[in-house]
Design a protein around this motif. Structure first.
Motif, PDB file in Angstrom:
ATOM      1  N   GLU A  20     -28.833 -15.284 -12.723  1.00 13.40           N
ATOM      2  CA  GLU A  20     -29.537 -16.396 -12.103  1.00 13.40           C
ATOM      3  C   GLU A  20     -31.028 -16.082 -12.016  1.00 13.40           C
ATOM      4  OE1 GLU A  20     -26.498 -18.798  -9.261  1.00 13.40           O
ATOM      5  OE2 GLU A  20     -27.479 -17.066  -8.351  1.00 13.40           O
ATOM      6  N   HIS A  21     -31.778 -17.015 -11.481  1.00  9.59           N
ATOM      7  CA  HIS A  21     -33.231 -16.957 -11.401  1.00  9.59           C
ATOM      8  C   HIS A  21     -33.840 -16.998 -12.802  1.00  9.59           C
ATOM      9  CE1 HIS A  21     -33.573 -16.416  -7.054  1.00  9.59           C
ATOM     10  NE2 HIS A  21     -32.484 -15.680  -7.152  1.00  9.59           N
ATOM     11  N   ASP A  59     -25.638  -8.140  -7.621  1.00 11.47           N
ATOM     12  CA  ASP A  59     -26.772  -9.031  -7.798  1.00 11.47           C
ATOM     13  C   ASP A  59     -28.110  -8.317  -7.634  1.00 11.47           C
ATOM     14  OD1 ASP A  59     -26.707  -8.796  -5.034  1.00 11.47           O
ATOM     15  OD2 ASP A  59     -25.956 -10.815  -4.712  1.00 11.47           O
ATOM     16  N   ASN A 116     -23.923  -9.705   0.028  1.00 15.23           N
ATOM     17  CA  ASN A 116     -25.365  -9.987   0.048  1.00 15.23           C
ATOM     18  C   ASN A 116     -26.172  -8.858   0.676  1.00 15.23           C
ATOM     19  OD1 ASN A 116     -25.489 -12.681  -1.170  1.00 15.23           O
ATOM     20  ND2 ASN A 116     -24.342 -13.345   0.635  1.00 15.23           N
ATOM     21  N   ASP A 130     -30.573 -10.423 -11.039  1.00 17.99           N
ATOM     22  CA  ASP A 130     -29.560 -11.132 -10.250  1.00 17.99           C
ATOM     23  C   ASP A 130     -28.338 -11.470 -11.113  1.00 17.99           C
ATOM     24  OD1 ASP A 130     -28.170 -12.498  -8.359  1.00 17.99           O
ATOM     25  OD2 ASP A 130     -29.633 -14.081  -8.046  1.00 17.99           O
ATOM     26  N   THR A 136     -36.116 -10.789  -9.877  1.00 19.32           N
ATOM     27  CA  THR A 136     -35.585 -12.043 -10.403  1.00 19.32           C
ATOM     28  C   THR A 136     -34.877 -11.849 -11.736  1.00 19.32           C
ATOM     29  OG1 THR A 136     -37.632 -12.624 -11.575  1.00 19.32           O
ATOM     30  CG2 THR A 136     -37.426 -13.325  -9.272  1.00 19.32           C
ATOM     31  N   GLU A 160     -22.871 -18.728 -12.117  1.00 17.72           N
ATOM     32  CA  GLU A 160     -22.162 -17.802 -11.240  1.00 17.72           C
ATOM     33  C   GLU A 160     -20.910 -17.249 -11.900  1.00 17.72           C
ATOM     34  OE1 GLU A 160     -22.120 -16.718  -7.878  1.00 17.72           O
ATOM     35  OE2 GLU A 160     -24.215 -17.280  -7.621  1.00 17.72           O
ATOM     36  N   GLU A 183     -24.552 -12.293 -11.970  1.00 14.82           N
ATOM     37  CA  GLU A 183     -23.579 -13.081 -11.233  1.00 14.82           C
ATOM     38  C   GLU A 183     -22.229 -13.201 -11.925  1.00 14.82           C
ATOM     39  OE1 GLU A 183     -23.945 -14.084  -8.261  1.00 14.82           O
ATOM     40  OE2 GLU A 183     -26.089 -13.875  -7.921  1.00 14.82           O
ATOM     41  N   ASN A 193     -31.331 -20.259  -7.695  1.00 16.95           N
ATOM     42  CA  ASN A 193     -30.125 -19.593  -7.208  1.00 16.95           C
ATOM     43  C   ASN A 193     -28.889 -20.463  -7.400  1.00 16.95           C
ATOM     44  OD1 ASN A 193     -28.978 -17.256  -6.035  1.00 16.95           O
ATOM     45  ND2 ASN A 193     -28.789 -18.317  -4.074  1.00 16.95           N
TER      46      ASN A 193
END
Length: 289
Positions: A99-100, A49, A267, A83, A80, A142, A85, A138
């Motif tokens: 994402e974002h 990510d 993370n 990210d 941004t 995914e 996923e 967020n």
């Protein structure tokens, strides 16, 4: 690594645990593994990510080494935009959802390797037809999977009267095609598919307790998944040894049976782990009518 306190009938009704590993590296760019796929040569391909590809080489079915390369992105300096996923392989293309900045890019890894630049497939933004509200920054795609008919399915990390599965349209927009019935508080975190079955990872995180993980299987045809006919493949609780599992991938073993891989996103936190688990499924489990 072994799973603790497992009740095989209740926790692994459609799977047998084959092995687990805690992956680690001194490279600070390693971590955040969010999507997973199996390459034609048998190696695992993951995405992070923070916008990188990670190739995990296997030796006798066991992780042996890893290589990391940043993705060729249009705005690599914008967090941004990085990210990543969801991941799906289609022939020599790696399809990646983000994402974002909600979008899907295609990378010609088979032809260009680590030099591949992301080519736009769809930029659907926060608006997904059929959702009651806009996607959170967020809470996007995914999971990513390709149907037998060649359509792209998105597993959305939001609970919207169920767990929504969306499909990309020819116009580059996204629309909810079906929902997995509500199962409490979990959200979708990963998708992968065989020619006949869609597999989905569900995660329910409870602060102070940990992650509950469930993998479901449902029939998949050219028209999409039959989300009303789900079957539990496995269920893991914190006491079993879980973390933030998000990536799922399937591969065929030498005897024709399926191996299911799960990878956890740490993370980039020292309080979490990058775990890789393997399960043997046998034949494609078919959900009950």
């Amino acid at each position: 690594m072994e799973l603790a306190a497992i009740d095989a009938d209740a926790d692994l009704p459609g799977a047998a645990f084959a092995g687990g590993w805690h992956l680690a590296s001194t490279d600070p760019a390693f971590g955040g593994l969010s999507g997973l796929a199996v390459r034609a040569d048998g190696a695992l391909l993951a995405i992070t990510d923070r916008g990188a590809f990670v190739v995990i080489e296997l030796r006798d079915g066991i992780p042996a080494s890893a290589r990391l390369a940043p993705m060729g992105l249009e705005t690599a300096d914008d967090k941004t935009a990085r990210d990543a996923e969801g991941l799906a392989l289609h022939e020599e293309l790696a399809l990646v959802s983000f994402e974002h900045r909600h979008r899907v890019l295609a990378f010609a890894l088979g032809r260009c390797g680590a030099a591949a630049r992301g080519a736009p497939v769809a930029a659907f933004g926060a608006a997904v037809s059929g959702l009651s509200r806009a996607l959170a920054a967020n809470g996007g795609a995914e999971g990513l999977a390709v149907t037998p008919g060649g359509a792209l399915l998105l597993g959305l990390e939001t609970n919207d009267d169920g767990l929504p599965l969306a499909q990309l349209t020819e116009a580059g927009t996204a629309a909810v095609s079906t929902r997995i019935a509500p199962r409490g508080r979990p959200v979708l975190t990963g998708l992968d598919a065989t020619a006949t079955t869609l597999y989905a990872v569900l995660r329910d995180y409870l602060p102070g307790v940990g992650n509950h993980i469930e993998v479901l299987a449902m029939p998949l045809g050219p028209g999409g998944p039959a989300a009303s006919k789900v079957r539990r493949v496995l269920r893991l609780a914190p006491r079993h040894g879980t973390d933030n599992f998000e990536g799922i991938a399937l591969s065929r073993r030498a005897d024709g049976s399926l191996r299911l891989w799960l990878v956890a996103d740490d993370n980039f936190s020292h309080r979490q782990r990058t775990l890789l688990y393997a399960f043997n499924l046998g034949d494609d489990p078919q959900p009950s009518p």
